[in-house]
Motif scaffolding. Structure first.
Motif, PDB file in Angstrom:
ATOM      1  N   VAL A   1       0.804  -1.333  -0.080  1.00 58.42           N
ATOM      2  CA  VAL A   1      -0.043   0.040  -0.076  1.00 58.42           C
ATOM      3  C   VAL A   1       0.759   1.237  -0.145  1.00 58.42           C
ATOM      4  O   VAL A   1       1.789   1.279   0.780  1.00 58.42           O
ATOM      5  CB  VAL A   1      -0.985   0.041   1.284  1.00 58.42           C
TER       6      VAL A   1
ATOM      7  N   GLY B   1       2.310   4.783   0.943  1.00 53.91           N
ATOM      8  CA  GLY B   1       2.324   5.247   2.396  1.00 53.91           C
ATOM      9  C   GLY B   1       2.551   4.293   3.486  1.00 53.91           C
ATOM     10  O   GLY B   1       2.994   3.060   3.138  1.00 53.91           O
TER      11      GLY B   1
ATOM     12  N   SER C   1      -3.125   4.534   8.524  1.00 55.00           N
ATOM     13  CA  SER C   1      -4.080   4.069   6.980  1.00 55.00           C
ATOM     14  C   SER C   1      -3.735   3.055   6.133  1.00 55.00           C
ATOM     15  O   SER C   1      -4.401   2.292   5.739  1.00 55.00           O
ATOM     16  CB  SER C   1      -4.022   5.488   6.376  1.00 55.00           C
ATOM     17  N   ALA C   2      -2.214   3.004   5.922  1.00 56.66           N
ATOM     18  CA  ALA C   2      -1.752   2.121   5.374  1.00 56.66           C
ATOM     19  C   ALA C   2      -1.926   0.747   5.992  1.00 56.66           C
ATOM     20  O   ALA C   2      -2.390  -0.342   5.072  1.00 56.66           O
ATOM     21  CB  ALA C   2      -0.141   2.169   4.983  1.00 56.66           C
TER      22      ALA C   2
ATOM     23  N   THR D   1      -5.607  -0.396   5.266  1.00 55.20           N
ATOM     24  CA  THR D   1      -5.839  -0.930   4.131  1.00 55.20           C
ATOM     25  C   THR D   1      -5.400  -2.345   3.823  1.00 55.20           C
ATOM     26  O   THR D   1      -5.976  -3.083   3.148  1.00 55.20           O
ATOM     27  CB  THR D   1      -5.124   0.083   2.971  1.00 55.20           C
TER      28      THR D   1
ATOM     29  N   LEU E   1     -10.839   3.991  -0.806  1.00 55.60           N
ATOM     30  CA  LEU E   1      -9.667   4.649  -0.534  1.00 55.60           C
ATOM     31  C   LEU E   1      -9.406   6.112  -1.009  1.00 55.60           C
ATOM     32  O   LEU E   1     -10.077   6.384  -2.069  1.00 55.60           O
ATOM     33  CB  LEU E   1      -8.161   3.717  -1.209  1.00 55.60           C
TER      34      LEU E   1
ATOM     35  N   ARG F   1      -5.265   9.204  -3.585  1.00 50.98           N
ATOM     36  CA  ARG F   1      -3.534   9.193  -3.601  1.00 50.98           C
ATOM     37  C   ARG F   1      -3.061   7.961  -2.931  1.00 50.98           C
ATOM     38  O   ARG F   1      -1.939   7.641  -3.057  1.00 50.98           O
ATOM     39  CB  ARG F   1      -3.150  10.322  -2.721  1.00 50.98           C
ATOM     40  N   GLN F   2      -3.868   7.277  -2.638  1.00 56.34           N
ATOM     41  CA  GLN F   2      -3.676   5.695  -2.102  1.00 56.34           C
ATOM     42  C   GLN F   2      -3.890   4.587  -2.950  1.00 56.34           C
ATOM     43  O   GLN F   2      -5.081   4.402  -2.918  1.00 56.34           O
ATOM     44  CB  GLN F   2      -4.194   5.774  -0.621  1.00 56.34           C
TER      45      GLN F   2
END
Length: 372
Positions: free
Chosen positions: A183, A185, A189-190, A193, A226, A229-230
């Motif tokens: 993922v 980043g 948050s990563a 995910t 998401l 940008r991710q």
């Protein structure tokens, strides 16, 4: 009194009684009135009573000042010392590894803002610690037990939480499903995910275990959830342990390597955009290969090639291929140790920029049949 003042030419004082009342007197020689002198008298009792009132006023002022000092000290202690003591206690608890402690915030000034920031930091640290525990449970690091195969997973995180994902699941029909992902980043948050990808992979494993279908499901769900940008680079393959046949699908991940028994190094090319990058993605590519006994398949995330040495040079494709060609093929552990030794020798003391994950799968040689 008058004579003393006239003779000395200065002021003279004395006390005398008049009608039974004591008086205080002062006599001053005149400067502009010739031989005349100025004299003033006042009852002593009046002076003493005035001084008594003055002493009372002085004592009252002292009490007011002392009381004000005590009250001011209490206010200052509440405003400054108490919050500082709370923060000190919080820091002591944090040094002991306790992230559940919180400091009381009772003001809206700079110290109050500092206390709120400290509490937010503790909450973030607690979330990171919990997320790390969950992530450690999700990713199977170390050797994997797969019938007829020797497999190993290598994970190296840059921070507490990783955006890399490696998974292996035994399907209902006896095949195995493997997934590697990265993922974009780092941080919570990563990691979140990655946890979502784990859940979707488990659901797909229960339904079909098809790698192309898995990438399609991951792509659709992650695109809706998401931030643009991710994205996630991902590769998945299904392994038939009986035949050694492998179906591989890729979504922007680095192309896997296969090291054949004759030493030839192959690359399984699967051109595609990362997951969650397009609302109408092209069909995910599917490649079918067969792993013969003694041959090795390696999937990895781009941190292996991107991380740099102290001079700023990345490990890169060329060095990775050299490490793969020179690595011993006796077992997955020896193969991985040789690759990581080449990587570590190149990177040296430089701090990595990205997480690193490697999945190595080696088909074991068939046992020899006993002679008749």
């Amino acid at each position: 009194l008058l004579d003393r003042s006239r003779i000395s030419g200065t002021a003279a004082t004395d006390a005398f009684f008049h009608r039974g009342v004591e008086h205080l007197a002062i006599c001053i020689p005149s400067v502009f009135l010739g031989r005349r002198q100025l004299i003033a008298t006042i009852p002593r009792e009046y002076v003493l009573s005035t001084l008594g009132d003055f002493r009372t006023v002085v004592w009252l002022m002292f009490l007011i000042i002392a009381t004000s000092a005590v009250v001011s000290g209490k206010i200052l202690a509440d405003l400054f010392l108490k919050p500082i003591a709370e923060l000190a206690a919080g820091m002591t608890a944090l040094q002991g590894g306790d992230t559940s402690v919180r400091v009381r915030v009772e003001s809206g000034d700079e110290l109050g803002e500092l206390g709120r920031a400290f509490n937010r930091m503790l909450e973030d640290m607690q979330e990171v610690r919990m997320a790390k525990m969950v992530q450690d449970a999700l990713i199977p690091a170390g050797r994997l037990t797969i019938p007829g195969f020797d497999a190993i997973v290598i994970l190296r995180r840059v921070s507490e939480l990783s955006g890399d994902y490696v998974d292996a699941m035994n399907l209902a029909d006896g095949r195995w499903l493997f997934v590697t992902g990265d993922v974009i980043g780092q941080g919570a948050s990563a990691a979140l995910t990655m946890a979502m990808a784990k859940s979707i992979t488990m659901q797909c494993a229960e339904e079909s275990g098809d790698p192309v279908r898995l990438l399609g499901q991951l792509d659709r769900i992650l695109f809706r959830l998401l931030d643009r940008r991710q994205m996630m680079y991902c590769a998945a393959f299904a392994l038939d342990t009986e035949t050694g046949s492998i179906e591989i699908a890729g979504g922007g991940a680095p192309f896997p390597f296969i090291r054949r028994r004759n030493g030839v190094l192959e690359r399984v090319r699967m051109e595609h955009l990362p997951l969650a990058s397009d609302s109408c993605p092209a069909p995910f590519p599917r490649q079918c290969v067969v792993l013969e006994p003694g041959e090795i398949l390696m999937l990895f995330t781009d941190g292996l090639m991107k991380n740099r040495d102290v001079a700023g040079l990345s490990f890169g494709d060329e060095r990775l291929e050299q490490a793969l060609r020179s690595a011993p093929m006796t077992d997955a552990a020896a193969f991985s140790q040789s690759i990581m030794a080449s990587y570590d020798g190149f990177v040296g003391s430089a701090l990595p920029d990205d997480d690193l994950s490697i999945l190595i799968l080696r088909r074991q040689s068939a046992p020899s049949l006993p002679e008749a």
